[in-house]
Scaffold this active site. Structure first.
Site, PDB file in Angstrom:
ATOM      1  N   ARG A  66      58.318   4.116 -43.979  1.00 27.37           N
ATOM      2  CA  ARG A  66      57.139   4.198 -43.076  1.00 27.37           C
ATOM      3  C   ARG A  66      57.583   4.616 -41.674  1.00 27.37           C
ATOM      4  O   ARG A  66      58.115   3.815 -40.910  1.00 27.37           O
ATOM      5  CB  ARG A  66      56.441   2.842 -43.019  1.00 27.37           C
ATOM      6  CG  ARG A  66      55.309   2.753 -42.018  1.00 27.37           C
ATOM      7  CD  ARG A  66      54.061   3.461 -42.454  1.00 27.37           C
ATOM      8  NE  ARG A  66      53.527   2.925 -43.702  1.00 27.37           N
ATOM      9  CZ  ARG A  66      52.654   3.578 -44.478  1.00 27.37           C
ATOM     10  NH1 ARG A  66      52.211   4.773 -44.140  1.00 27.37           N
ATOM     11  NH2 ARG A  66      52.227   3.034 -45.607  1.00 27.37           N
ATOM     12  N   GLN A  84      49.502   9.625 -54.208  1.00 30.52           N
ATOM     13  CA  GLN A  84      49.307   9.969 -52.798  1.00 30.52           C
ATOM     14  C   GLN A  84      50.561  10.626 -52.203  1.00 30.52           C
ATOM     15  O   GLN A  84      51.660  10.080 -52.325  1.00 30.52           O
ATOM     16  CB  GLN A  84      48.966   8.657 -52.060  1.00 30.52           C
ATOM     17  CG  GLN A  84      49.188   8.610 -50.586  1.00 30.52           C
ATOM     18  CD  GLN A  84      47.909   8.883 -49.794  1.00 30.52           C
ATOM     19  OE1 GLN A  84      46.950   9.426 -50.314  1.00 30.52           O
ATOM     20  NE2 GLN A  84      47.910   8.517 -48.539  1.00 30.52           N
ATOM     21  N   ARG A  89      58.923  12.535 -51.250  1.00 28.18           N
ATOM     22  CA  ARG A  89      59.273  11.527 -50.232  1.00 28.18           C
ATOM     23  C   ARG A  89      59.901  10.277 -50.831  1.00 28.18           C
ATOM     24  O   ARG A  89      60.373   9.419 -50.087  1.00 28.18           O
ATOM     25  CB  ARG A  89      58.044  11.162 -49.387  1.00 28.18           C
ATOM     26  CG  ARG A  89      56.929  10.468 -50.154  1.00 28.18           C
ATOM     27  CD  ARG A  89      55.805  10.051 -49.219  1.00 28.18           C
ATOM     28  NE  ARG A  89      54.728   9.369 -49.931  1.00 28.18           N
ATOM     29  CZ  ARG A  89      53.825   8.611 -49.351  1.00 28.18           C
ATOM     30  NH1 ARG A  89      53.858   8.414 -48.046  1.00 28.18           N
ATOM     31  NH2 ARG A  89      52.873   8.045 -50.052  1.00 28.18           N
ATOM     32  N   HIS A 165      54.808  14.866 -42.449  1.00 30.47           N
ATOM     33  CA  HIS A 165      53.954  13.742 -42.005  1.00 30.47           C
ATOM     34  C   HIS A 165      54.580  13.080 -40.759  1.00 30.47           C
ATOM     35  O   HIS A 165      55.038  11.924 -40.799  1.00 30.47           O
ATOM     36  CB  HIS A 165      53.856  12.745 -43.158  1.00 30.47           C
ATOM     37  CG  HIS A 165      52.700  11.810 -43.088  1.00 30.47           C
ATOM     38  ND1 HIS A 165      52.472  10.979 -42.020  1.00 30.47           N
ATOM     39  CD2 HIS A 165      51.699  11.566 -43.957  1.00 30.47           C
ATOM     40  CE1 HIS A 165      51.383  10.267 -42.260  1.00 30.47           C
ATOM     41  NE2 HIS A 165      50.895  10.603 -43.425  1.00 30.47           N
ATOM     42  N   GLU A 268      50.613  16.234 -38.083  1.00 30.39           N
ATOM     43  CA  GLU A 268      51.331  16.682 -39.272  1.00 30.39           C
ATOM     44  C   GLU A 268      51.038  18.142 -39.610  1.00 30.39           C
ATOM     45  O   GLU A 268      49.970  18.450 -40.125  1.00 30.39           O
ATOM     46  CB  GLU A 268      50.905  15.806 -40.454  1.00 30.39           C
ATOM     47  CG  GLU A 268      50.867  14.321 -40.138  1.00 30.39           C
ATOM     48  CD  GLU A 268      50.082  13.515 -41.176  1.00 30.39           C
ATOM     49  OE1 GLU A 268      50.006  13.918 -42.336  1.00 30.39           O
ATOM     50  OE2 GLU A 268      49.527  12.469 -40.807  1.00 30.39           O
TER      51      GLU A 268
HETATM   52  O1  TA6 Z   1      48.190  11.890 -43.287  1.00 28.93           O
HETATM   53  C1  TA6 Z   1      47.214  10.923 -43.180  1.00 28.93           C
HETATM   54  C2  TA6 Z   1      47.186  10.098 -44.454  1.00 28.93           C
HETATM   55  O2  TA6 Z   1      46.930  10.908 -45.556  1.00 28.93           O
HETATM   56  C3  TA6 Z   1      46.162   8.984 -44.285  1.00 28.93           C
HETATM   57  O3  TA6 Z   1      45.030   9.156 -45.080  1.00 28.93           O
HETATM   58  C4  TA6 Z   1      46.930   7.701 -44.507  1.00 28.93           C
HETATM   59  O4  TA6 Z   1      46.669   7.079 -45.672  1.00 28.93           O
HETATM   60  C5  TA6 Z   1      48.361   8.147 -44.297  1.00 28.93           C
HETATM   61  O5  TA6 Z   1      48.456   9.481 -44.677  1.00 28.93           O
HETATM   62  C6  TA6 Z   1      49.489   7.305 -44.862  1.00 28.93           C
HETATM   63  O6  TA6 Z   1      49.664   7.432 -46.221  1.00 28.93           O
HETATM   64  P1  TA6 Z   1      50.746   6.567 -46.963  1.00 28.93           P
HETATM   65  O7  TA6 Z   1      50.642   6.956 -48.424  1.00 28.93           O
HETATM   66  O8  TA6 Z   1      52.082   6.926 -46.402  1.00 28.93           O
HETATM   67  O9  TA6 Z   1      50.398   5.126 -46.731  1.00 28.93           O
END
Ligand code: TA6
Length: 310
Positions: A66, A84, A89, A165, A268
């Site tokens: 993070r 997601q 990563r 990111h 980003e």
């Molecule tokens: O880039 C923004 C985002 O897509 C948000 O929607 C938020 O959830 C963030 O990334 C963090 O995502 P993560 O999967 O690292 O918790």
């Protein structure tokens, strides 16, 4: 031999994970983990940290770290069927001992080349063969540059979305503004990705923000009033720019302190709205360049235009 530290050093970081440290003669530095091909630190020549890294960051697979600069590939966010932000990563990358040359030769010594190739398991969830090369460079003035090169080595085309990111460290999110995104269209992640047009002046923060700005300029300025510092972000091959701060939602993110949102801002460089398609043998290149400069004041006002045009 003097006691000077080398420009590139491979050593152990948190939890014994391999990391690469880059050092520039004037004192700036950067660190990246092979886990995720993830930049976790970027310091200026005063030793000040410029990237945000959560005090609760978990340096352990399968959780992505993070903070710093996670690589979102082959999918940004929930824009597809994968987990997601894809899987690059939270995979182990390797040092790329023999990267194909870049068109421009640099005399700079503070750089490293990483490579990520999909495993058999990865191919089951995303059945495309590619080589993902990432060069991370610390420039002579302390600028941080990331260049991704993704080559299709498959027999069929494939498409992907992507983002750097980038978590920037800021003194107080309420005192920060972004210049360069005003009047642009964006998709609002907090409103089911509906499309809106940004109104008015520079972007400031007083609540949660999660927006994908579309067709953004190659240069964006992030102005930290309190620190009197401006981040200049330059990008190439990445038309979109995501802006995220979770605000109170930080409380529901296990690896982020409840109040840490005050000291971070994600800007980003990304390719989200239109996926990138590579035919067999084709290569895509996406570049991020970050510099941190003292903010210039004129009549008590910051003058971001000078930063953007300079
Ligand atoms: O880039 C923004 C985002 O897509 C948000 O929607 C938020 O959830 C963030 O990334 C963090 O995502 P993560 O999967 O690292 O918790």
């Amino acid at each position: 031999m003097s006691g000077e530290k080398p420009p590139v050093e491979i050593c152990k970081g948190v939890n014994g994970l391999d990391k690469v440290v880059l050092r520039e003669v004037r004192g700036s530095s950067a660190e990246m983990y092979l886990y995720g091909g993830h930049v976790t630190s970027w310091r200026n020549d005063h030793g000040e940290e410029l990237l945000f890294l959560s005090t609760k960051a978990i340096f352990k697979p399968p959780k992505a770290i993070r903070g710093g600069i996670p690589i979102c590939f082959p999918q940004f966010g929930s824009h597809g069927n994968l987990d997601q932000h894809g899987f690059a990563r939270n995979r182990f990358w390797s040092i790329d001992a023999n990267p194909p040359p870049f068109p421009t030769v640099s005399t700079n010594k503070a750089f490293t080349d990483l490579i990520f190739k999909p495993s058999e398991e990865d191919l089951k969830i995303w059945p495309h063969s590619y080589e993902f090369r990432l060069r991370i460079t610390l420039g002579p003035g302390g600028d941080l540059m990331l260049t991704s090169r993704i080559r299709n080595i498959d027999t069929k085309p494939f498409s992907f979305t992507f983002a750097y990111h980038t978590y920037l460290s800021v003194s107080d999110i309420s005192e920060v503004r972004i210049e360069g995104l005003e009047t642009l269209d964006y998709l609002d992640n907090l409103k089911a990705k509906e499309r809106f047009t940004e109104q008015g002046d520079a972007i400031t923060f007083e609540a949660e923000v999660d927006k994908i700005y579309l067709g953004t300029p190659t240069k964006i300025a992030i102005i930290d009033h309190e620190k009197k510092r401006t981040f200049v972000l330059r990008k190439d091959g990445l038309p979109d720019a995501v802006v995220w701060n979770p605000w109170e939602k930080a409380k529901s993110i296990a690896d982020l302190g409840d109040d840490e949102y005050k000291h971070m801002l994600c800007v980003e460089p990304a390719a989200v709205e239109k996926a990138i398609t590579l035919k067999p043998g084709e290569e895509w290149k996406g570049r991020l360049e970050l510099s941190a400069v003292p903010s210039s004041y004129r009549s008590g006002q910051l003058d971001p235009q000078r930063v953007l045009q300079g």
